[in-house]
Design an enzyme around this catalytic site. Structure first.
Site, mmCIF file in Angstrom:
data_model
loop_
_atom_site.group_PDB
_atom_site.id
_atom_site.type_symbol
_atom_site.label_atom_id
_atom_site.label_comp_id
_atom_site.label_asym_id
_atom_site.label_seq_id
_atom_site.Cartn_x
_atom_site.Cartn_y
_atom_site.Cartn_z
ATOM 1 N N GLU A 29 0.847 -1.197 0.000
ATOM 2 C CA GLU A 29 0.000 0.000 0.000
ATOM 3 C C GLU A 29 0.877 1.239 0.000
ATOM 4 O O GLU A 29 1.986 1.239 0.546
ATOM 5 C CB GLU A 29 -0.908 0.016 1.237
ATOM 6 N N ASN A 74 -6.549 1.736 2.830
ATOM 7 C CA ASN A 74 -7.236 3.020 2.965
ATOM 8 C C ASN A 74 -6.845 4.006 1.867
ATOM 9 O O ASN A 74 -7.650 4.843 1.453
ATOM 10 C CB ASN A 74 -6.928 3.628 4.339
ATOM 11 N N ASN A 174 -12.180 -0.940 -0.463
ATOM 12 C CA ASN A 174 -11.483 -1.360 0.741
ATOM 13 C C ASN A 174 -12.202 -0.846 1.989
ATOM 14 O O ASN A 174 -12.470 0.356 2.098
ATOM 15 C CB ASN A 174 -10.049 -0.810 0.741
ATOM 16 N N GLU A 175 -12.557 -1.743 2.885
ATOM 17 C CA GLU A 175 -13.085 -1.404 4.209
ATOM 18 C C GLU A 175 -14.125 -0.288 4.165
ATOM 19 O O GLU A 175 -14.092 0.650 4.972
ATOM 20 C CB GLU A 175 -11.942 -1.040 5.161
ATOM 21 N N TYR A 246 -6.354 -7.931 12.385
ATOM 22 C CA TYR A 246 -5.057 -7.669 13.005
ATOM 23 C C TYR A 246 -5.189 -8.023 14.482
ATOM 24 O O TYR A 246 -6.146 -7.613 15.135
ATOM 25 C CB TYR A 246 -4.655 -6.199 12.861
ATOM 26 N N GLU A 293 -6.196 -8.857 4.168
ATOM 27 C CA GLU A 293 -5.383 -8.103 5.127
ATOM 28 C C GLU A 293 -5.345 -8.906 6.411
ATOM 29 O O GLU A 293 -6.388 -9.147 7.034
ATOM 30 C CB GLU A 293 -5.943 -6.705 5.412
ATOM 31 N N GLN A 352 1.671 -5.545 6.003
ATOM 32 C CA GLN A 352 2.055 -5.390 4.603
ATOM 33 C C GLN A 352 3.395 -6.074 4.383
ATOM 34 O O GLN A 352 3.944 -6.673 5.322
ATOM 35 C CB GLN A 352 2.118 -3.918 4.247
#
Length: 508
Positions: A29, A74, A174-175, A246, A293, A352
């Site tokens: 990213e 993001n 994304n999200e 996460y 992710e 990442q």
């Protein structure tokens, strides 16, 4: 120190599913120093003519990363893909609201394609459904994948890429469930946009596969109802729904070491939601999961978080924590959960790849080195490809406040195409050894080809640029008696036992 017996039974006829190699993918990213000073640093002594760091490429090739998601994250929710193509001198600099930094666009789609080719990996692109939508997504597919003869494909040719990039896998945003996201939407708003975008992208290129945006975490209030709403609109047009997670030590070490159980629960909730929608639609199609992710977050952070100074810095250090051996064990637990669900989790993207929570770290104009989590990732990528076998474990338990009593032993077995069997095993106990007996009688007599262990022998030891090999896998002593392998697993340890077998005919 206390010792407890544990047994693990593996049979070749008890199959979970075939591992898609993309399970060991990763994520790049435009965040912090992942791209700039990470994979791309033209002034670095190892950089090639494209500005790609050669030392980082060597480590990525060592990991054998099969697919990489790009450009976010993001970041993608405010990204104009057109800014990252064409002559670099003509590309605009813009404010990146996601990470409060300045984006120069010196690295874009063509540079990423060159990096993927050099790294031997496949491109996975995300489209902006935050500030943009159907039109920008369809033109990007045309630019990237259409051979030539149209405005956007011919523009790619003039930019130096006569052959299409042939990007197979695409993420629909994304999200988008998160209020931190630029262009945050309700489930209904996103679902309708994703449905129309998916249809249009496939009208441009019917060979692509699409990932709908699932919940950003199981802790958000809308999980898993967001996923249900999204799939009720997009089910016929997508192949995957995304999963993100996460984990950290915030709730204590015991909870952290139960990372595999937390990940299991999330995966199984999303699978149940997918199958609920499948039943409602009376569909024969099955949606799979893209866990695009995932990672553990270290306790020690060496860079600032999301809030950056007001001067909009270029490539500031963000989330550059250092990992110890305990982090490697928790990381391994998450990876075992992905393998345990290989029949439904087809894509995984470690987030990442470099610097930002990365298994690879760099210094500007300096060295690159392997974090502790590099090694379980390497072991999984190297020996976790093949067919996952269901295992039966007999193990003592250890208490975890959020979960109750959980097994000390966490294990997965994978049969490779060369008929070897690799067992990945974790001892979750913080104060007891496990005397493991691995029963492989269905495979005939066995031999141990490789046996490795990682544990926190030095109490918080970390790899650094000055001591890049302080924490390494070490040999795991084993004993073999016919079809039985025994080994003692240290507390809080990641272990790998790769076995050769003699009864190949029994393997199905």
């Amino acid at each position: 120190m206390e010792k407890h017996p544990a047994q693990l039974f593996v049979d070749p006829h008890h199959v979970v599913g075939r591992v898609d190699p993309r399970l060991f993918g990763s994520f790049v990213e435009h965040m912090g120093r992942c791209v700039y000073d990470g994979i791309y640093e033209p002034s670095h002594p190892s950089a090639d003519s494209h500005g790609l760091r050669g030392d980082v490429l060597d480590l990525v090739r060592e990991l054998d990363v099969p697919i990489v998601r790009y450009p976010g994250g993001n970041f993608v929710s405010g990204y104009r893909w057109e800014d990252g193509v064409g002559p670099t001198d003509d590309r605009p600099s813009r404010l990146d609201l996601a990470w409060r930094s300045t984006e120069t666009n010196a690295f874009g789609l063509h540079e990423f394609a060159e990096w993927c080719q050099a790294a031997g990996t496949e491109m996975m692109l995300a489209v902006n459904l935050g500030t943009r939508g159907v039109d920008a997504a369809r033109t990007l597919v045309e630019y990237a994948n259409h051979p030539r003869g149209t405005q956007w494909s011919d523009l790619r040719v003039t930019h130096g890429a006569p052959e299409p990039f042939r990007v197979r896998t695409w993420c629909l945003g994304n999200e988008m469930d998160g209020p931190w996201q630029i262009g945050h939407k309700t489930a209904q708003e996103y679902a309708r946009l994703a449905e129309e975008t998916a249809k249009t992208m496939k009208w441009v290129d019917g060979s692509i596969e699409l990932v709908a945006c699932g919940s950003s975490a199981p802790s958000v209030a809308t999980f898993p109802d967001w996923d249900r709403v999204v799939l009720e609109h997009t089910y016929d047009h997508v192949e995957y729904i995304s999963v993100h997670r996460y984990l950290s030590r915030a709730r204590g070490l015991d909870d952290y070491l139960a990372s595999g159980i937390h990940t299991d629960e999330q995966i199984e909730a999303v699978i149940a939601t997918c199958d609920h929608v499948r039943a409602k639609k009376r569909s024969r199609k099955r949606i799979h999961l893209a866990f695009d992710e995932w990672n553990v977050t270290p306790t020690r952070h060496e860079g600032p978080g999301k809030e950056e100074p007001e001067d909009w810095p270029f490539a500031p250090p963000i989330a550059e924590g250092t990992y110890d051996a305990v982090d490697a064990v928790a990381f391994g637990g998450m990876m075992l959960s992905l393998l345990r669900h290989a029949d439904r989790v087809r894509i995984g993207c470690l987030a990442q790849l470099v610097n930002v929570l990365g298994p690879i770290k760099t210094r500007t104009d300096g060295p690159a080195w392997r974090e502790t989590i590099f090694y379980p990732y390497l072991h999984g990528s190297r020996w976790g490809r093949g067919t996952v076998l269901d295992v039966v474990a007999q193990s003592p338990t250890t208490p975890v406040e959020s979960l109750g009593d959980v097994p000390m032993l966490d294990a997965v077995a994978v049969r490779a195409d060369d008929a070897s069997v690799t067992v990945f095993a974790i001892n979750r106990s913080t104060d007891a050894e496990l005397d493991l007996t691995l029963d492989l009688r269905a495979f005939g007599d066995v031999s141990v080809i490789d046996s490795l262990t990682m544990y926190d022998a030095e109490g918080g030891a970390r790899n650094t640029p000055d001591e890049p090999d302080r924490v390494l896998p070490r040999p795991l002593p084993t004993a073999v008696d016919g079809s039985t392998v025994t080994a003692s697993l240290a507390p809080v340890s990641w272990n790998v036992l790769r076995c050769g077998v003699t009864r190949e005919a029994a393997v199905v």
